[in-house]
Design an enzyme around this catalytic site. Structure first.
Site, PDB file in Angstrom:
ATOM      1  N   GLN A  98       0.831  -1.212   0.000  1.00 20.37           N
ATOM      2  CA  GLN A  98       0.000   0.000   0.000  1.00 20.37           C
ATOM      3  C   GLN A  98       0.864   1.259   0.000  1.00 20.37           C
ATOM      4  O   GLN A  98       1.790   1.377   0.806  1.00 20.37           O
ATOM      5  CB  GLN A  98      -0.921   0.014   1.218  1.00 20.37           C
ATOM      6  CG  GLN A  98      -1.946   1.137   1.140  1.00 20.37           C
ATOM      7  CD  GLN A  98      -2.824   1.246   2.375  1.00 20.37           C
ATOM      8  OE1 GLN A  98      -2.357   1.680   3.427  1.00 20.37           O
ATOM      9  NE2 GLN A  98      -4.069   0.856   2.262  1.00 20.37           N
TER      10      GLN A  98
ATOM     11  N   CYS B 182      -6.722   7.108   5.049  1.00 19.53           N
ATOM     12  CA  CYS B 182      -6.098   7.512   6.320  1.00 19.53           C
ATOM     13  C   CYS B 182      -6.672   8.849   6.799  1.00 19.53           C
ATOM     14  O   CYS B 182      -6.624   9.841   6.076  1.00 19.53           O
ATOM     15  CB  CYS B 182      -4.591   7.606   6.153  1.00 19.53           C
ATOM     16  SG  CYS B 182      -3.800   8.168   7.674  1.00 19.53           S
TER      17      CYS B 182
ATOM     18  N   LYS C 172      -8.144   1.550  -1.228  1.00 18.32           N
ATOM     19  CA  LYS C 172      -8.758   1.461   0.103  1.00 18.32           C
ATOM     20  C   LYS C 172      -9.223   2.862   0.475  1.00 18.32           C
ATOM     21  O   LYS C 172      -8.441   3.809   0.446  1.00 18.32           O
ATOM     22  CB  LYS C 172      -7.712   0.959   1.099  1.00 18.32           C
ATOM     23  CG  LYS C 172      -8.050   1.211   2.559  1.00 18.32           C
ATOM     24  CD  LYS C 172      -8.816   0.048   3.152  1.00 18.32           C
ATOM     25  CE  LYS C 172      -9.232   0.312   4.586  1.00 18.32           C
ATOM     26  NZ  LYS C 172      -8.161   0.651   5.496  1.00 18.32           N
TER      27      LYS C 172
ATOM     28  N   ASN D 219     -15.132  -3.412   5.258  1.00 22.12           N
ATOM     29  CA  ASN D 219     -14.222  -3.250   6.402  1.00 22.12           C
ATOM     30  C   ASN D 219     -14.856  -2.338   7.454  1.00 22.12           C
ATOM     31  O   ASN D 219     -15.514  -1.363   7.125  1.00 22.12           O
ATOM     32  CB  ASN D 219     -12.895  -2.653   5.889  1.00 22.12           C
ATOM     33  CG  ASN D 219     -11.966  -2.198   7.002  1.00 22.12           C
ATOM     34  OD1 ASN D 219     -11.589  -1.029   7.056  1.00 22.12           O
ATOM     35  ND2 ASN D 219     -11.592  -3.095   7.883  1.00 22.12           N
ATOM     36  N   GLY D 220     -14.613  -2.703   8.716  1.00 19.62           N
ATOM     37  CA  GLY D 220     -15.025  -1.857   9.821  1.00 19.62           C
ATOM     38  C   GLY D 220     -15.772  -2.604  10.895  1.00 19.62           C
ATOM     39  O   GLY D 220     -16.830  -3.186  10.651  1.00 19.62           O
ATOM     40  N   ASP D 221     -15.158  -2.635  12.099  1.00 22.65           N
ATOM     41  CA  ASP D 221     -15.821  -3.154  13.305  1.00 22.65           C
ATOM     42  C   ASP D 221     -16.100  -4.652  13.289  1.00 22.65           C
ATOM     43  O   ASP D 221     -17.048  -5.105  13.937  1.00 22.65           O
ATOM     44  CB  ASP D 221     -17.159  -2.419  13.558  1.00 22.65           C
ATOM     45  CG  ASP D 221     -16.962  -0.937  13.844  1.00 22.65           C
ATOM     46  OD1 ASP D 221     -15.797  -0.510  13.965  1.00 22.65           O
ATOM     47  OD2 ASP D 221     -17.971  -0.227  13.926  1.00 22.65           O
TER      48      ASP D 221
ATOM     49  N   ARG E 241      -8.244  -3.979  13.405  1.00 25.39           N
ATOM     50  CA  ARG E 241      -7.876  -3.973  14.828  1.00 25.39           C
ATOM     51  C   ARG E 241      -8.058  -5.322  15.518  1.00 25.39           C
ATOM     52  O   ARG E 241      -7.275  -5.664  16.411  1.00 25.39           O
ATOM     53  CB  ARG E 241      -8.700  -2.895  15.551  1.00 25.39           C
ATOM     54  CG  ARG E 241      -8.289  -1.489  15.170  1.00 25.39           C
ATOM     55  CD  ARG E 241      -9.316  -0.469  15.627  1.00 25.39           C
ATOM     56  NE  ARG E 241     -10.569  -0.613  14.899  1.00 25.39           N
ATOM     57  CZ  ARG E 241     -11.691   0.025  15.196  1.00 25.39           C
ATOM     58  NH1 ARG E 241     -11.713   0.851  16.212  1.00 25.39           N
ATOM     59  NH2 ARG E 241     -12.792  -0.152  14.471  1.00 25.39           N
TER      60      ARG E 241
HETATM   61  C1  LIG Z   1      -2.984   1.295  14.318  1.00 23.95           C
HETATM   62  C2  LIG Z   1      -3.708   1.349  12.995  1.00 23.95           C
HETATM   63  C3  LIG Z   1      -2.999   1.587  11.848  1.00 23.95           C
HETATM   64  C4  LIG Z   1      -3.647   1.622  10.619  1.00 23.95           C
HETATM   65  N1  LIG Z   1      -2.916   1.812   9.479  1.00 23.95           N
HETATM   66  C5  LIG Z   1      -3.523   1.695   8.285  1.00 23.95           C
HETATM   67  C6  LIG Z   1      -2.770   1.749   7.083  1.00 23.95           C
HETATM   68  O1  LIG Z   1      -1.536   1.911   7.096  1.00 23.95           O
HETATM   69  N2  LIG Z   1      -3.434   1.597   5.899  1.00 23.95           N
HETATM   70  C7  LIG Z   1      -4.803   1.403   5.855  1.00 23.95           C
HETATM   71  O2  LIG Z   1      -5.355   1.254   4.767  1.00 23.95           O
HETATM   72  N3  LIG Z   1      -5.531   1.386   6.964  1.00 23.95           N
HETATM   73  C8  LIG Z   1      -4.923   1.508   8.164  1.00 23.95           C
HETATM   74  N4  LIG Z   1      -5.670   1.444   9.306  1.00 23.95           N
HETATM   75  C9  LIG Z   1      -7.143   1.298   9.197  1.00 23.95           C
HETATM   76  C10 LIG Z   1      -7.557  -0.165   9.157  1.00 23.95           C
HETATM   77  O3  LIG Z   1      -7.014  -0.793   8.015  1.00 23.95           O
HETATM   78  C11 LIG Z   1      -9.079  -0.316   9.096  1.00 23.95           C
HETATM   79  O4  LIG Z   1      -9.557   0.293   7.938  1.00 23.95           O
HETATM   80  C12 LIG Z   1      -9.786   0.291  10.294  1.00 23.95           C
HETATM   81  O5  LIG Z   1      -9.093   0.050  11.505  1.00 23.95           O
HETATM   82  C13 LIG Z   1     -11.214  -0.249  10.408  1.00 23.95           C
HETATM   83  O6  LIG Z   1     -11.214  -1.648  10.434  1.00 23.95           O
HETATM   84  P1  LIG Z   1     -11.302  -2.478  11.821  1.00 23.95           P
HETATM   85  O7  LIG Z   1     -12.560  -2.038  12.504  1.00 23.95           O
HETATM   86  O8  LIG Z   1     -11.320  -3.910  11.404  1.00 23.95           O
HETATM   87  O9  LIG Z   1     -10.104  -2.100  12.632  1.00 23.95           O
HETATM   88  C14 LIG Z   1      -5.051   1.434  10.536  1.00 23.95           C
HETATM   89  C15 LIG Z   1      -5.758   1.199  11.725  1.00 23.95           C
HETATM   90  C16 LIG Z   1      -5.118   1.152  12.940  1.00 23.95           C
HETATM   91  C17 LIG Z   1      -5.913   0.904  14.178  1.00 23.95           C
END
Ligand SMILES: Cc1cc2nc3c(=O)[nH]c(=O)nc-3n(C[C@H](O)[C@H](O)[C@H](O)COP(=O)(O)O)c2cc1C
Length: 312
Positions: A54, A84, A123, A186-188, A211
């Site tokens: 990425q 981001c 993304k 994606n999400g939660d 996460r």
């Molecule tokens: C510590 C951290 C770092 C992240 N870094 C990136 C990243 O480098 N690239 C990206 O696309 N998303 C990044 N994300 C977002 C996650 O990929 C994801 O979209 C977001 O946490 C929601 O999904 P989840 O609920 O499964 O965590 C990051 C999230 C966290 C918590």
């Protein structure tokens, strides 16, 4: 995930059921300036495939050039970060910042698709804020440009991580018959029943986990097991968790081009996940936090194992 999804962690996730992995985001500007730390983030082992690298950035020359240079390390695809929410990224118009200018997003994506022979995925989030959710239009325009798939964190930039992911938008995307590119939801997703429910309600082509995997790579096998059986796997035992931390460390020491002490420090962000829900988990985590070298970490792990077997 930044500072989380390194090669060691990705390998562990693949071994525990993830079908594909992506690197943390890497600055296109740093790549073209040949910053070693950024190029180190592009390294991966064959066991991690299929893997996407990425990149993020705002400057089209840098993004094009980075996309071209990434071909030399032969990932399975190139992913662009338009999601981001962090201010220092957004204020330059990178990451989710580009959600304020969809024309620019389309233009930049076309530049990148044309610059590389790798499949390009994107993304992103739903939109800049609740009054400007334009994900359906974004999906159409990026599909026309030639992206291979779209991953959507179902929140806006303004949402940050608050509230709940708005999965109904994944459903809207999938209900549109003219959108044929794979949509990754994606999400939660924090457990297997939620993954099952979201998948069957909104029908994305794939699920992306963030996460929930930090310190808990078992999430992938738990989800797959639940999809097959509608049953929940029992959580990993303490010895299994300790063994996985050892394996995580071992992968880090062999795969990451950095001093062993740095690898030990970087493992710290996984400990709360590794011990979540375990009796004495907090004290085990604090014990591991004191370790500064691989030997110290291994000895703390042995110590926890002995203590737990005596008190069991
Ligand atoms: C510590 C951290 C770092 C992240 N870094 C990136 C990243 O480098 N690239 C990206 O696309 N998303 C990044 N994300 C977002 C996650 O990929 C994801 O979209 C977001 O946490 C929601 O999904 P989840 O609920 O499964 O965590 C990051 C999230 C966290 C918590």
């Amino acid at each position: 995930m930044e500072d989380v999804s390194d090669a060691a962690f990705r390998r562990l996730c693949r071994e525990m059921g993830a079908d594909a992995v992506v690197t943390e985001f890497i600055s296109s500007e740093a790549l073209i300036r040949q910053v070693a730390k950024s190029w180190n983030k592009t390294r991966f082992g064959e066991a991690e495939r299929p893997i996407g690298i990425q990149i993020f950035g705002h400057d089209e020359q840098a993004m094009r050039e980075a996309a071209r240079l990434i071909e030399t390390v032969s990932p399975d695809w190139l992913d662009i970060n338009y999601g981001c929410p962090v201010s220092k990224v957004v204020c330059k118009g990178a990451g989710a910042g580009i959600l304020r200018d969809i024309d620019r997003m389309e233009y930049l994506t076309r530049q990148i698709v044309e610059a590389t022979s790798l499949p390009v995925t994107v993304k992103t989030r739903l939109g800049w804020d609740a009054s400007s959710i334009r994900i359906i239009e974004v999906a159409h325009r990026l599909q026309a440009v030639g992206i291979a798939a779209l991953a959507v964190h179902a929140r806006t930039r303004a949402d940050g991580y608050t509230g709940s992911a708005r999965w109904e938008w994944i459903g809207h995307l999938k209900a549109d018959p003219t959108l044929t590119i794979p949509i990754i939801g994606n999400g939660d997703i924090f457990d297997a029943p939620t993954a099952y429910h979201l998948y069957h309600t909104y029908r994305p082509d794939a699920l992306m986990i963030g996460r929930a995997a930090i310190g808990y790579p078992w999430i992938f096998q738990e989800i797959k097991y639940f999809f097959r059986t509608q049953q929940t796997l029992p959580p990993p035992s303490l010895p299994e968790r300790l063994e996985t931390i050892r394996r995580h460390l071992q992968y880090g020491l062999t795969m990451l081009p950095q001093p062993p002490e740095k690898t030990v420090i970087e493992m710290r962000k996984h400990y709360s996940g590794y011990f979540r829900g375990i009796p004495n988990g907090k004290s085990y985590r604090l014990q591991l936090m004191t370790a500064r070298t691989p030997d110290e970490l291994l000895s703390e792990l042995d110590h926890i194992e002995r203590y737990a077997s005596v008190t069991a």
